[in-house]
Design a protein around this motif. Structure first.
Motif, mmCIF file in Angstrom:
data_model
loop_
_atom_site.group_PDB
_atom_site.id
_atom_site.type_symbol
_atom_site.label_atom_id
_atom_site.label_comp_id
_atom_site.label_asym_id
_atom_site.label_seq_id
_atom_site.Cartn_x
_atom_site.Cartn_y
_atom_site.Cartn_z
ATOM 1 N N SER A 549 52.417 -16.718 52.360
ATOM 2 C CA SER A 549 51.527 -16.497 51.220
ATOM 3 C C SER A 549 50.071 -16.644 51.631
ATOM 4 O O SER A 549 49.220 -15.831 51.271
ATOM 5 N N GLU A 553 46.960 -13.781 51.521
ATOM 6 C CA GLU A 553 45.741 -13.974 50.749
ATOM 7 C C GLU A 553 44.498 -14.088 51.638
ATOM 8 O O GLU A 553 43.378 -13.821 51.199
ATOM 9 N N HIS A 562 45.470 -16.345 44.374
ATOM 10 C CA HIS A 562 46.111 -15.619 43.264
ATOM 11 C C HIS A 562 47.610 -15.904 43.211
ATOM 12 O O HIS A 562 48.153 -16.246 42.156
ATOM 13 N N GLN A 563 48.289 -15.781 44.349
ATOM 14 C CA GLN A 563 49.741 -15.980 44.351
ATOM 15 C C GLN A 563 50.095 -17.419 43.984
ATOM 16 O O GLN A 563 51.071 -17.659 43.260
ATOM 17 N N GLN A 564 49.308 -18.372 44.471
ATOM 18 C CA GLN A 564 49.596 -19.761 44.141
ATOM 19 C C GLN A 564 49.430 -20.011 42.647
ATOM 20 O O GLN A 564 50.227 -20.728 42.026
ATOM 21 N N ALA A 591 57.338 -16.116 43.428
ATOM 22 C CA ALA A 591 55.993 -15.847 42.927
ATOM 23 C C ALA A 591 54.939 -16.130 43.999
ATOM 24 O O ALA A 591 53.901 -15.459 44.067
ATOM 25 N N THR A 592 55.215 -17.106 44.860
ATOM 26 C CA THR A 592 54.260 -17.483 45.897
ATOM 27 C C THR A 592 54.006 -16.350 46.887
ATOM 28 O O THR A 592 52.927 -16.254 47.471
ATOM 29 N N ILE A 593 54.982 -15.453 47.073
ATOM 30 C CA ILE A 593 54.794 -14.339 48.011
ATOM 31 C C ILE A 593 55.082 -13.000 47.334
ATOM 32 O O ILE A 593 55.496 -12.042 47.993
ATOM 33 N N HIS A 594 54.853 -12.919 46.012
ATOM 34 C CA HIS A 594 55.201 -11.664 45.327
ATOM 35 C C HIS A 594 54.336 -10.497 45.781
ATOM 36 O O HIS A 594 54.737 -9.345 45.652
ATOM 37 N N ASP A 595 53.128 -10.774 46.325
ATOM 38 C CA ASP A 595 52.250 -9.693 46.806
ATOM 39 C C ASP A 595 52.256 -9.569 48.328
ATOM 40 O O ASP A 595 51.302 -9.079 48.933
ATOM 41 N N ALA A 644 59.480 -9.550 44.448
ATOM 42 C CA ALA A 644 58.417 -8.742 45.057
ATOM 43 C C ALA A 644 58.540 -7.275 44.658
ATOM 44 O O ALA A 644 57.548 -6.579 44.462
ATOM 45 N N ASP A 676 51.606 -12.939 36.267
ATOM 46 C CA ASP A 676 50.717 -12.115 37.077
ATOM 47 C C ASP A 676 49.631 -11.466 36.212
ATOM 48 O O ASP A 676 48.448 -11.440 36.581
#
Length: 728
Positions: A549, A553, A562-564, A591-595, A644, A676
């Motif tokens: 993550s 970022e 953002h992810q955090q 959610a921590t690595i959704h992007d 993701a 998000d």
């Protein structure tokens, strides 16, 4: 450096670490080589230029029964007291760096002291780190022992089939199916040719009507169709006249189906009973002699046909208290069998009459004319009597024998042996909750010896204090109602050790009834090792996810954190919705690595200070699919890849990349979508200042149930309006 593909892709899996290690389009600073190797299922080693082990993955340790301490820093030839000192391997490794060579699928067969004879494929590559001016060897090991055994077994089976076809005394053949209901012979064995007197070219490839004479082929066609219709073997007796003479056989034909359920062929066997038929006729001629012998026998003898006795000797009539006249052609076995055993006797007779079993030996309870129960030992087999199928056999009165007592003693010894050698703790208690049995594994698991445990309340010995009240309540409830929610199933709980600490166990409790009393037997497995392993795995996954993550970022300063923040809000929403702890943890990780897919996007687009063009936005939208491709093959205990992939999907199907609707989107992704949107609207973006939490909440409230999951929206509104949620 790009490596050549695996030499045998159809037999062995490609060593995935080689591909990941050598892709040119993935910057080395973006991957953790050690983490990649650690997750590969094949054993792998990284060696320095002097062939010392500088890294080994978990699979290597578990496969070869060694640990890190005795491996790391050792020369490969010294590992495990020299068990890797393989001359051929030594030569290849020593030449690899100086000559910049590789070797693929180098097959080695070697005897290891701990795991025995193994067959392996070895692959090795040179790895050169430009910035450090150092080079290493990556060695991958594939254990193909089981594959080689399987190939040997297949060859053995082919040989066995060939031997059966060549040497069996029975006829064996295969029938192929064609359109228009045409059946042709595919192959026959030598016995078929001998029995019929036909040549192979007169049979193979011919329709059965040209091989099997009238009128038998009409019967045969009907049986073939029946076998295909019912999907199992069909048996019948067939008599035909061939060049070799008149033949009678017991025919069995079974259908073979492909994976689509279509019958592709029929496999048949014929047992030649021509001589047997003649023998039966001779047997009928000697019935008088048989009767004289049977009449003097001390064992009951019978013939059953059409459901009634056709013959009995005097001893059988005596066992059941009837005369011969009262039984023959009047009564059948059902009238002489105790009601609860009639189904057993009837089924055994049916199997013999229908050819499923040639003979039978079993015991049952009979009932005499005076309604007394007698214990009977029965022997029987299929026969022909007066030209019709029948069952012939004998009955022995074993009422006075002590077989039951001997069987019980044997069973008790066997049960005791199983309990004493079990790998799980075995504990029994009576209806008062006192321990009545305690096997050796229970001593090891709980720290109490058998003499100390027997007679003690089980709650005092192995049940933690906080669980004792529930145990006593549950025991009383079962004794009064017969209901026990924890009985006859596997449950996980905590147990108490003699030294005062608790540990996780898997528990299975079975009640046992004896007259008016009840006892309880439990198998208990210590789960401490499994629990520790699960914790380490989870901690490792969490650390990896957090690191990934931050790497994502770091490429986009405007969305740093953002992810955090999305993970923080998504976790709170899930908790507000009442999801269990494990599912909440998985959602937070996702959610921590959704992007994560944005790692492949140009940083200029990610940080562009003006609105994106349509083409740039289309490129941005690919991050969902890219993220899914990165994560899909990693075995997470949660739907990380789906989060993701789906966090930009919307309930009405207007989202991307798949246009999923409603429940087609996993719940975790629906929750992350809400978090998000709220974070993105309320926070600063490269092309605009943050709009604030009120605008964000107005957006999700407006499109609740249309774009966003209603339960997640309600939970988010409650958190922000009533519980003063704020981003950290």
């Amino acid at each position: 450096m790009h490596l050549p593909p695996h030499t045998h892709p159809e037999r062995y899996p490609i060593t995935g670490a080689f591909s990941l290690f050598t892709k040119r389009d993935i910057p080395s600073q973006q991957i953790d080589a050690g983490s990649i190797i650690a997750t590969v299922r094949e054993p792998m080693l990284v060696l320095d230029a002097d062939l010392h082990v500088i890294f080994a993955n978990h699979s290597f340790y578990s496969s070869f029964h060694v640990d890190e301490k005795e491996t790391k820093g050792q020369r490969i030839y010294d590992l495990g007291n020299g068990q890797w000192n393989i001359p051929a391997l030594k030569q290849l490794l020593e030449e690899l760096l100086p000559k910049n060579t590789v070797f693929n699928d180098f097959e080695v067969e070697h005897e290891f002291p701990e795991i025995g004879q193994r067959t392996m494929l070895l692959n090795a590559r040179r790895i050169y780190k430009e910035h450090e001016k150092t080079q290493f060897i990556l060695l991958a090991i594939e254990d193909i022992t089981e594959h080689m055994k399987t190939r040997a077994e297949l060859r053995s089976r082919d040989t066995q089939l060939s031997l059966i076809k060549t040497h069996t005394c029975d006829i064996i053949f295969a029938i192929g199916l064609e359109a228009d209901d045409i059946f042709r012979f595919l192959w026959v064995n030598q016995r078929f040719l001998e029995a019929t007197g036909l040549a192979e070219n007169q049979i193979v490839g011919k329709p059965i009507q040209e091989v099997i004479p009238e009128p038998a082929h009409k019967l045969v066609l009907g049986k073939y169709r029946e076998a295909i219709r019912i999907g199992k073997a069909v048996r019948w007796e067939e008599t035909s006249v061939y060049p070799a003479g008149k033949k009678t056989g017991e025919v069995s034909v079974a259908p073979v189906f492909d994976t689509s359920g279509n019958c592709t062929q029929l496999i048949g066997t014929v047992h030649d009973i021509t001589e047997q038929k003649q023998a039966y006729e001779e047997l009928a001629a000697s019935e008088e002699k048989f009767s004289r012998l049977a009449n003097e026998s001390l064992v009951g003898i019978y013939i059953i046909q059409d459901g009634v006795f056709k013959y009995i000797n005097p001893r059988l009539a005596e066992i059941f208290g009837y005369t011969e006249e009262e039984l023959i052609d009047r009564l059948g076995p059902a009238q002489l069998v105790f009601e609860e055993d009639r189904a057993l006797v009837t089924e055994n007779i049916r199997k013999r009459l229908e050819g499923e079993e040639k003979s039978a030996h079993y015991t049952f309870r009979g009932i005499t004319r005076e309604r007394e129960i007698v214990e009977i030992e029965a022997f029987g087999s299929f026969t022909h009597y007066q030209g019709k199928a029948a069952v012939i056999g004998s009955l022995l009165d074993i009422t006075e024998q002590k077989t039951n007592e001997q069987s019980l003693i044997h069973l008790q010894k066997q049960t005791r042996q199983i309990i004493d050698t079990a790998r799980d703790a075995f504990v029994s208690m009576d209806a008062n909750g006192n321990i009545t049995d305690w096997n050796p594994q229970a001593e090891e698991t709980f720290g109490w010896c058998r003499e100390e445990a027997i007679g003690q309340p089980i709650s005092k010995i192995i049940i933690p204090p906080k669980s004792r009240q529930a145990h006593e309540k549950g025991l009383k409830h079962f004794l009064t109602s017969g209901e026990g929610p924890v009985l006859n199933q596997h449950i996980e709980t905590n147990a108490l050790h003699r030294d005062g600490y608790t540990f996780p166990v898997e528990l299975s409790i079975v009640p046992a009834y004896n007259d008016d009393s009840v006892s309880f037997h439990a198998f208990i497995r210590n789960l401490s090792a499994q629990a520790e392993a699960r914790k380490k795995l989870k901690d490792s996954l969490v650390g990896t996810i957090v690191a990934v993550s931050k790497a994502v970022e770091a490429r986009d300063p405007y969305t740093a954190g953002h992810q955090q923040r999305v993970a923080q809000l998504a976790r709170c929403i899930a908790q507000e919705m009442g999801l269990d702890t494990d599912r909440v943890d998985g959602l937070r990780m996702g959610a921590t690595i959704h992007d994560i897919g944005k790692i492949y996007l140009p940083s200029e687009i990610l940080s562009k200070p003006t609105r994106l063009s349509e083409t740039e936005f289309d490129l941005i939208k690919t991050h969902c699919q890219v993220g899914y491709n990165i994560l899909k093959d990693i075995e997470f205990p949660w739907p990380i890849a789906d989060i993701a992939h789906q966090h930009h999907e919307r309930l009405d199907g207007s989202g991307y990349p798949q246009g999923l609707k409603g429940d087609e989107i996993c719940l975790e992704a629906r929750i992350v979508a809400v978090a998000d949107v709220v974070e993105a609207i309320s926070s600063h973006r490269p092309y605009r200042a943050g709009l604030g939490i009120d605008i964000a909440l107005q957006e999700i409230r407006k499109h609740r149930g249309e774009l966003y999951e209603p339960a997640a929206v309600d939970a988010c509104l409650s958190l922000c309006r009533k519980k003063n949620f704020s981003f950290e």
